[in-house]
Design a protein around this motif. Structure first.
Motif, PDB file in Angstrom:
ATOM      1  N   LYS A  36       0.805  -1.192  -0.033  1.00 31.98           N
ATOM      2  CA  LYS A  36      -0.049   0.049  -0.122  1.00 31.98           C
ATOM      3  C   LYS A  36       0.781   1.340  -0.020  1.00 31.98           C
ATOM      4  N   LEU A  37       1.912   1.394   0.901  1.00 32.90           N
ATOM      5  CA  LEU A  37       2.906   2.330   0.926  1.00 32.90           C
ATOM      6  C   LEU A  37       3.552   2.721  -0.534  1.00 32.90           C
ATOM      7  N   GLU A  40       1.464   4.015  -2.974  1.00 33.23           N
ATOM      8  CA  GLU A  40       1.137   5.407  -2.647  1.00 33.23           C
ATOM      9  C   GLU A  40       2.438   6.239  -2.971  1.00 33.23           C
ATOM     10  N   SER A  43       2.610   6.700  -6.692  1.00 39.04           N
ATOM     11  CA  SER A  43       1.632   7.615  -7.364  1.00 39.04           C
ATOM     12  C   SER A  43       2.328   9.020  -7.559  1.00 39.04           C
ATOM     13  N   GLU A  44       3.338   9.127  -7.035  1.00 37.69           N
ATOM     14  CA  GLU A  44       4.029  10.465  -7.170  1.00 37.69           C
ATOM     15  C   GLU A  44       5.168  10.469  -8.168  1.00 37.69           C
TER      16      GLU A  44
END
Length: 305
Positions: A36-37, A40, A43-44
């Motif tokens: 999950k991290l 995340e 996504s950047e």
């Protein structure tokens, strides 16, 4: 290759300063199996730029290699979904697939192959995923590789001047000397050459006295099952040099080989070999399954007793 060339290669493999922090964050997420991290972060843009960067102590590699090495499937799938290079190389010219095979992570192997990883690994590495799986006896991983088109016979990956007596010893040879009968049978079923496990005449010519797989099986006492399989798959029984001293006269495999030299093959055996040679090299087993013949004949063609 000069020292200058080698230094240049290593400098290209090192991440830029502005990538180091991004690489560190990604590797920390992968090390803790926090998919999950990881998603995340990716996504950047600043972290996506690091997705194929090589970093880390020991053998610098990409985040995908790290996920494959640890067997963290969810992280591996996140990386692939964000465009990670499925065949990225580490400093030893090993792909993530090779790493997953070496670490015996079947689920990661399957995911990488599904994503388009080359089942043969890198041409710059003298070993291959198939060779590794055959040596370790990982029959499930080996089956996955072969079903995705991996080569069953050894191919030259070294220059002419580097050839040696081990040059034509391929996966079939490795599975035999390490005593992995299931892998041995599987390789033959997928078309491995039963003589030299090598079909490159030029490569064989570079070896002074190439030994057949059959001869090596006799030398290492691999057992009569290996000899019988090689004979059933059409190995040339006249190629091996057979000693007939007192000790070898009692060897069951030698007796079987000598008997095969004087007794003609049965019509059923010859028919099976003829059909087997007629089938395309790739997907022989699948081709047999598609035949409109009784199951008992399919089993016979696939050497299932």
């Amino acid at each position: 290759m000069s020292i200058m060339d080698i230094s240049k290669i290593f400098s290209l493999l090192q991440p830029k300063e502005d990538e180091e922090d991004g690489c560190l964050r990604l590797t920390q997420a992968i090390a803790s199996d926090d998919d999950k991290l990881l998603a995340e972060l990716l996504s950047e843009e600043q972290y996506r730029q690091c997705i194929n960067s090589r970093s880390g102590w020991g053998i610098p590699g990409t985040p995908l290699r790290m996920a494959a090495a640890h067997g963290h499937l969810r992280c591996l799938e996140v990386l692939l979904s964000h465009g990670a290079d499925v065949d990225s190389l580490d400093v030893k010219a090993q792909t993530p697939l090779f790493t997953a095979v070496s670490a015996k992570h079947l689920d990661c192997v399957a995911a990488l192959l599904k994503a388009g990883a080359d089942p043969n690994g890198s041409p710059y590495n003298n070993c291959s995923p198939v060779m590794t799986a055959a040596r370790e006896g990982d029959v499930d991983i080996l089956r996955e590789l072969l079903q995705h088109g991996a080569e069953v016979d050894v191919r030259a990956k070294v220059p002419d001047w580097a050839s040696n007596t081990t040059a034509c010893r391929g996966p079939l040879y490795m599975s035999a000397v390490y005593g992995h009968l299931d892998c041995f049978r599987l390789l033959l079923l997928h078309g491995a050459s039963p003589d030299y496990n090598c079909t490159e005449e030029k490569m064989l010519a570079r070896v002074k006295q190439p030994k057949t797989v059959l001869e090596m099986c006799l030398k290492y006492g691999c057992g009569v099952e290996y000899t019988q399989l090689l004979i059933d798959f059409g190995a040339n029984v006249f190629l091996p040099t057979v000693s007939t001293d007192k000790s070898t006269k009692q060897n069951e495999s030698v007796i079987l080989l000598l008997k095969e030299r004087v007794c003609p093959k049965t019509l059923m055996s010859q028919t099976r070999l003829a059909i087997w040679k007629y089938l395309a090299m790739a997907n022989k087993v699948c081709a047999i399954d598609c035949m409109d013949i009784p199951q008992v004949l399919k089993n016979y063609l696939k050497h299932i007793t």
